[in-house]
Scaffold this motif. Structure first.
Motif, short mmCIF file in Angstrom:
data_model
loop_
_atom_site.label_atom_id
_atom_site.label_comp_id
_atom_site.label_asym_id
_atom_site.label_seq_id
_atom_site.Cartn_x
_atom_site.Cartn_y
_atom_site.Cartn_z
N LYS A 19 40.96 -40.78 -4.10
CA LYS A 19 39.16 -40.30 -5.42
C LYS A 19 37.64 -39.89 -4.81
O LYS A 19 37.54 -38.65 -5.02
CB LYS A 19 38.35 -41.62 -5.71
CG LYS A 19 39.79 -42.53 -6.59
CD LYS A 19 38.65 -44.20 -7.75
CE LYS A 19 39.32 -44.22 -8.52
NZ LYS A 19 38.75 -45.04 -8.85
N PHE A 20 37.66 -40.10 -3.33
CA PHE A 20 36.76 -39.43 -2.14
C PHE A 20 37.33 -37.66 -2.15
O PHE A 20 36.51 -36.80 -2.25
CB PHE A 20 36.88 -39.71 -1.04
CG PHE A 20 35.14 -39.58 -0.32
CD1 PHE A 20 34.09 -39.44 -0.64
CD2 PHE A 20 35.51 -38.51 1.17
CE1 PHE A 20 33.21 -39.64 0.29
CE2 PHE A 20 34.60 -38.21 1.64
CZ PHE A 20 33.59 -38.19 1.15
N GLU A 22 38.73 -36.49 -4.20
CA GLU A 22 39.07 -35.47 -5.48
C GLU A 22 37.57 -35.02 -5.72
O GLU A 22 37.04 -33.96 -5.89
CB GLU A 22 40.16 -36.23 -6.34
CG GLU A 22 39.44 -35.71 -8.25
CD GLU A 22 40.16 -36.60 -8.78
OE1 GLU A 22 39.52 -35.94 -9.77
OE2 GLU A 22 40.55 -37.13 -8.85
N LYS A 23 36.50 -35.69 -5.59
CA LYS A 23 35.48 -35.43 -5.58
C LYS A 23 34.73 -34.42 -4.28
O LYS A 23 33.91 -34.02 -4.88
CB LYS A 23 34.46 -36.41 -5.52
CG LYS A 23 34.63 -37.39 -6.93
CD LYS A 23 34.19 -37.57 -8.14
CE LYS A 23 34.06 -38.49 -8.63
NZ LYS A 23 33.63 -37.95 -10.06
N ASP A 26 36.42 -30.74 -5.45
CA ASP A 26 34.98 -30.56 -6.67
C ASP A 26 33.89 -30.09 -6.10
O ASP A 26 33.35 -28.88 -6.04
CB ASP A 26 34.82 -31.22 -7.46
CG ASP A 26 36.03 -32.20 -7.86
OD1 ASP A 26 37.35 -31.41 -8.15
OD2 ASP A 26 36.36 -32.42 -8.85
N TYR A 27 33.25 -30.31 -5.33
CA TYR A 27 31.93 -30.44 -4.72
C TYR A 27 32.27 -28.73 -3.74
O TYR A 27 31.57 -28.05 -3.51
CB TYR A 27 31.76 -31.47 -3.23
CG TYR A 27 30.64 -31.11 -2.74
CD1 TYR A 27 29.30 -31.09 -3.03
CD2 TYR A 27 30.79 -30.46 -1.11
CE1 TYR A 27 27.74 -29.91 -2.67
CE2 TYR A 27 29.47 -30.30 -0.55
CZ TYR A 27 28.41 -30.15 -1.25
OH TYR A 27 27.26 -29.56 -0.30
N THR A 50 37.44 -30.59 3.42
CA THR A 50 37.31 -31.53 2.63
C THR A 50 37.76 -32.88 3.24
O THR A 50 37.01 -33.66 3.51
CB THR A 50 38.17 -31.74 1.69
OG1 THR A 50 37.53 -30.37 0.48
CG2 THR A 50 38.31 -32.21 0.61
#
Length: 57
Positions: A19-20, A22-23, A26-27, A50
Motif C-alpha cells: 500500500k505504501f 502504491e501511494k 502515485d505521488y 519510490t
C-alpha cells in the motif's frame, strides 16, 4: 529485530509495504507530470525514488 527481519515480517504478515509503495508511486508520478517535459524522469528513476522513500521510512 533488524531491518531485514522487519521487512520480511511486513511482507508475510501485512500489506503495508504494498500500500505504501502504491501511494508513493502515485505521488512520484504526479510530481513527475508537473516537471517540464525535457526534465521528466523515466519510469526506472521514478521507481528508484519510490524505493528510496520506502527505505527512508
Amino acid at each position: 529485530m533488524d531491518k531485514e527481519e522487519l521487512l520480511e515480517y511486513l511482507k508475510t504478515n501485512s500489506g503495508v509495504k504494498d500500500k505504501f509503495i502504491e501511494k508513493a508511486l502515485d505521488y512520484q508520478n504526479e510530481k513527475n507530470q508537473k516537471r517540464p517535459f525535457a526534465k521528466r524522469w523515466n519510469e526506472t528513476k521514478v521507481e528508484r525514488a519510490t524505493d528510496k522513500i520506502f527505505s527512508t521510512v
